[in-house]
Scaffold this active site. Structure first.
Site, PDB file in Angstrom:
ATOM      1  N   ASP A  57     -12.875  -3.533  -0.949  1.00  0.00           N
ATOM      2  CA  ASP A  57     -12.854  -3.143   0.551  1.00  0.00           C
ATOM      3  C   ASP A  57     -13.983  -3.674   0.692  1.00  0.00           C
ATOM      4  O   ASP A  57     -14.725  -2.361   1.324  1.00  0.00           O
ATOM      5  CB  ASP A  57     -12.495  -1.809   0.436  1.00  0.00           C
ATOM      6  CG  ASP A  57     -11.057  -1.619  -0.424  1.00  0.00           C
ATOM      7  OD1 ASP A  57     -10.692  -2.602  -0.731  1.00  0.00           O
ATOM      8  OD2 ASP A  57     -11.340  -0.327  -1.049  1.00  0.00           O
ATOM      9  N   ASP A  72       0.748  -1.442  -0.167  1.00  0.00           N
ATOM     10  CA  ASP A  72       0.127   0.219   0.328  1.00  0.00           C
ATOM     11  C   ASP A  72       0.819   1.154   0.166  1.00  0.00           C
ATOM     12  O   ASP A  72       1.902   1.559   0.649  1.00  0.00           O
ATOM     13  CB  ASP A  72      -0.825  -0.121   1.318  1.00  0.00           C
ATOM     14  CG  ASP A  72      -2.074  -0.977   0.888  1.00  0.00           C
ATOM     15  OD1 ASP A  72      -2.086  -1.902   0.330  1.00  0.00           O
ATOM     16  OD2 ASP A  72      -2.707  -1.006   2.569  1.00  0.00           O
TER      17      ASP A  72
HETATM   18  O1  1PR Z   1     -10.422   2.794  -5.198  1.00  0.00           O
HETATM   19  O2  1PR Z   1      -9.502   2.936  -7.030  1.00  0.00           O
HETATM   20  O3  1PR Z   1      -8.937   4.916  -6.059  1.00  0.00           O
HETATM   21  O4  1PR Z   1      -7.966   2.363  -5.783  1.00  0.00           O
HETATM   22  C1  1PR Z   1      -7.818   2.638  -4.141  1.00  0.00           C
HETATM   23  C2  1PR Z   1      -6.964   0.924  -3.396  1.00  0.00           C
HETATM   24  O5  1PR Z   1      -6.479   1.397  -2.448  1.00  0.00           O
HETATM   25  C3  1PR Z   1      -8.394   0.134  -3.367  1.00  0.00           C
HETATM   26  O6  1PR Z   1      -7.734  -1.120  -3.834  1.00  0.00           O
HETATM   27  C4  1PR Z   1      -7.907  -0.099  -2.131  1.00  0.00           C
HETATM   28  O7  1PR Z   1      -8.163  -1.604  -1.891  1.00  0.00           O
HETATM   29  C5  1PR Z   1      -6.905  -0.063  -1.130  1.00  0.00           C
HETATM   30  N1  1PR Z   1      -7.514   1.238  -0.323  1.00  0.00           N
HETATM   31  C6  1PR Z   1      -7.291   2.612  -0.271  1.00  0.00           C
HETATM   32  N2  1PR Z   1      -7.194   2.558   1.255  1.00  0.00           N
HETATM   33  C7  1PR Z   1      -6.511   1.458   2.117  1.00  0.00           C
HETATM   34  C8  1PR Z   1      -6.076   2.013   3.310  1.00  0.00           C
HETATM   35  O8  1PR Z   1      -5.494   1.036   3.326  1.00  0.00           O
HETATM   36  N3  1PR Z   1      -6.103   3.295   4.079  1.00  0.00           N
HETATM   37  N4  1PR Z   1      -5.654  -0.162   0.948  1.00  0.00           N
HETATM   38  C9  1PR Z   1      -6.142   0.722   0.742  1.00  0.00           C
HETATM   39  C10 1PR Z   1      -6.195  -1.484   1.112  1.00  0.00           C
HETATM   40  C11 1PR Z   1      -5.525  -3.713   1.659  1.00  0.00           C
HETATM   41  C12 1PR Z   1      -5.172  -3.885   1.278  1.00  0.00           C
HETATM   42  C13 1PR Z   1      -4.068  -4.770   2.430  1.00  0.00           C
HETATM   43  C14 1PR Z   1      -4.174  -5.975   2.839  1.00  0.00           C
HETATM   44  C15 1PR Z   1      -3.986  -6.924   3.927  1.00  0.00           C
HETATM   45  N5  1PR Z   1      -5.161  -2.056   1.943  1.00  0.00           N
HETATM   46  O9  1PR Z   1      -4.529  -4.188  -0.120  1.00  0.00           O
HETATM   47  O10 1PR Z   1      -2.407  -4.893   1.542  1.00  0.00           O
HETATM   48  O11 1PR Z   1      -5.568  -6.063   3.515  1.00  0.00           O
HETATM   49  O12 1PR Z   1      -3.416  -6.343   4.559  1.00  0.00           O
HETATM   50  P1  1PR Z   1      -2.310  -7.488   5.554  1.00  0.00           P
HETATM   51  O13 1PR Z   1      -1.488  -8.514   4.877  1.00  0.00           O
HETATM   52  O14 1PR Z   1      -1.467  -6.785   6.994  1.00  0.00           O
HETATM   53  O15 1PR Z   1      -3.769  -7.973   6.556  1.00  0.00           O
HETATM   54  P2  1PR Z   1      -9.148   2.425  -6.326  1.00  0.00           P
END
Ligand code: 1PR
Length: 525
Positions: free
Chosen positions: A379, A224
């Site tokens: 998500d 991320d």
């Molecule tokens: O909405 O098309 O602009 O895409 C934004 C992207 O960013 C989406 O794929 C969304 O999942 C991601 N995103 C947005 N905000 C966050 C955040 O964390 N605040 N991250 C985010 C999503 C979730 C996973 C993470 C797993 C594994 N992160 O990708 O890597 O949950 O984590 P873990 O193994 O530590 O539990 P758009």
């Protein structure tokens, strides 16, 4: 000097990077004459068969290509570069192929997930110097929904099993073409490319013969990425999507360095999520494109990037389409793009009419780059209900009761990084994305994200059982056992983790060592 036929779709940068990493220089075809004068011609096709053939026709490349092939000069086709050699494809019945080899290209018609995505083996049918230095049991990266069906089976160089056995590469004289992507297949792929480049000087050695090849479960490292308050692009990680600690964005390292570390550790894929893409337009956020460019120079496994793929109008009134954003990501080294927030909005519209307009980002990107290049990152979070009839959504009976002992829940889709919940459940959403042409679902779970408690198996099973495209299980991995659990208790094709790798609680190699003998995986070399 290697001549590369870039017809303008997909990720040719990876092929160029892989060839250059072997010390060769690459020149791209600018006109038909460049094809005829090539010493070694590499044709890395990505995307859709019909649009590829139309571009080849429009550029007047068809006849020069046939002349080149018929004179048996050194040729390496990759993916669509293999399929193009045949008479036609079920993918585009109105667009004839080059017809250099008799036979057609067929869609997989099977129970298993389509596209066939991931690392699979090769059952070698002919001896070839292409395999020098390899043991024969290595795995290579595939991503395709169609496979070639040659009339003359003697051209088959390798076969691969995916519910049934299909021809996964061909060789006829100096014409070689592979369905798999050597440029995305780590060390084994680089060795194969090197063999092709040095073809004339090599000896053939006996190889281990693999009778039944198996598709591996994939372990994906996810980064991320966002700018911190100082403006530096950092890898961050949230707890249930909250990436701040004591007010600051958590900084877990530099994206390019971490991606390389995970590649060396044996990650089967790397995913970058530009997590503030929903508010910062990616084409104005050039550092992210630079991260991709740098990473793809020395990371030879598939790269997926998501964040901000949507239509956008900048302050000066200039409009960009989601397809243009995706194109820029592909040009910078991405093999797949992932769409998050915009996919939810697209499906909401689609649910109203059930009419495919052909104009949504999912449909447009799939049409140009192929379904396999479109990942949907969703998500969801749990919403508990007392009875399934309380809501119009697809619910599940859960073994983890809610705060008021509720036995049922639905998974609410969210947008903007979990900030906004929508009136759409993740199961319906995933089914609609498949109908619109998505190739894979990256299934996050806000409740489990960053918790180390393990994957949400109920969510993963509910979504996986509702679609036939591959599903990437994500969120909550806390140890190697959790990967085993998700593969043993669901049909997910791959599992993704972030926090445990970034915090060095375990490594990709440790996870793979733990899984060896329990789950089909690609060995770390
Ligand atoms: O909405 O098309 O602009 O895409 C934004 C992207 O960013 C989406 O794929 C969304 O999942 C991601 N995103 C947005 N905000 C966050 C955040 O964390 N605040 N991250 C985010 C999503 C979730 C996973 C993470 C797993 C594994 N992160 O990708 O890597 O949950 O984590 P873990 O193994 O530590 O539990 P758009």
């Amino acid at each position: 000097m290697i001549t590369l036929l870039d017809y303008g779709a997909g990720n040719v940068r990876s092929v160029i990077n892989a060839i250059e990493s072997l010390g060769e220089t690459v020149k791209t075809v600018q006109c038909a004459e460049d094809i005829l004068s090539a010493e070694k011609l590499v044709f890395p096709g990505v995307g859709a068969f019909g649009s590829m053939m139309q571009i080849l026709q429009r550029k007047n490349y068809v006849q020069p290509l046939l002349t080149y092939l018929q004179s048996d000069r050194s040729f390496l086709g990759i993916c669509l570069g293999l399929q193009a050699l045949f008479e036609g494809s079920e993918e585009a019945p109105d667009s004839p192929g080059l017809g250099f080899l008799p036979g057609t290209v067929k869609r997989f018609s099977i129970e298993l997930a389509v596209p066939h995505i991931g690392w699979n083996g090769l059952n070698i049918q002919q001896t070839s110097p292409l395999f020098d230095g390899l043991k024969g049991n290595e795995k290579f990266y595939f991503v395709h929904s169609y496979h070639v069906a040659p009339k003359d089976e003697t051209v088959a160089l390798t076969r691969t099993d995916y519910e049934y056995s299909f021809v996964s590469s061909i060789q006829q004289g100096n014409i070689i073409a592979t369905q798999f992507h050597p440029e995305k297949s780590g060390q084994a792929g680089l060795q194969l490319l090197k063999n092709y480049l040095e073809m004339h000087h090599k000896q053939e050695k006996p190889l281990q013969i693999i009778k039944n090849t198996k598709l591996s479960k994939r372990i994906i490292a996810c980064l991320d990425v966002r700018a911190n308050d100082q403006g530096d692009l950092v890898v961050t990680k949230g707890d249930q999507y909250d990436v701040r600690e004591k007010g600051n964005v958590r900084n877990l390292g530099k994206p390019v360095e971490l991606a390389h570390r995970y590649y060396e550790d044996g990650a089967d894929e790397i995913t970058f999520l530009n997590i503030t893409g929903f508010r910062d337009f990616p084409l104005e956020d050039m550092p992210m494109l630079e991260v991709l460019k740098q990473t793809s120079k020395n990371v030879f496994v598939p790269l997926t990037i998501g964040g901000g793929i949507r239509n956008f109008t900048d302050q000066n009134g200039k409009s960009y389409s989601a397809l243009e954003v995706a194109a820029e990501y592909f040009r910078s080294g991405a093999d797949k793009v992932s769409i998050g927030s915009d996919a939810v909005l697209i499906v909401e519209e689609y649910q109203k009419t059930k009419v495919k307009t052909g104009k949504s980002a999912i449909e447009e990107i799939a049409r140009v780059y192929g379904n396999q290049a479109v990942v949907i990152s969703v998500d969801p979070r749990r919403v508990y209900v007392s009875a399934p009839d309380d809501v119009t959504h697809q619910t599940i009976k859960t073994s983890i009761p809610g705060p008021n002992s509720e036995q049922y829940c639905w998974y609410q889709c969210t947008i903007k990084g979990g900030r906004e919940g929508r009136d759409l459940d993740a199961i319906t959403f995933a089914q609609a994305c498949e109908e619109l042409g998505a190739g894979e679902i990256l299934l996050n779970c806000i409740d489990r994200d960053g918790t180390n408690e393990g994957f949400d198996l109920e969510l993963i099973n509910a979504v996986k059982n509702a679609v036939s495209i591959p599903v990437i299980a994500s969120s909550g991995a806390g140890c190697a056992e959790h990967f085993h659990e998700v593969f043993a208790e669901s049909h997910a094709e791959s599992a993704l983790a972030a926090g445990i790798f970034h915090r060095r609680e375990t490594t990709v190699a440790d996870v793979k060592n733990y899984l060896t003998g329990k789950v089909e995986i690609r060995e770390v070399v």
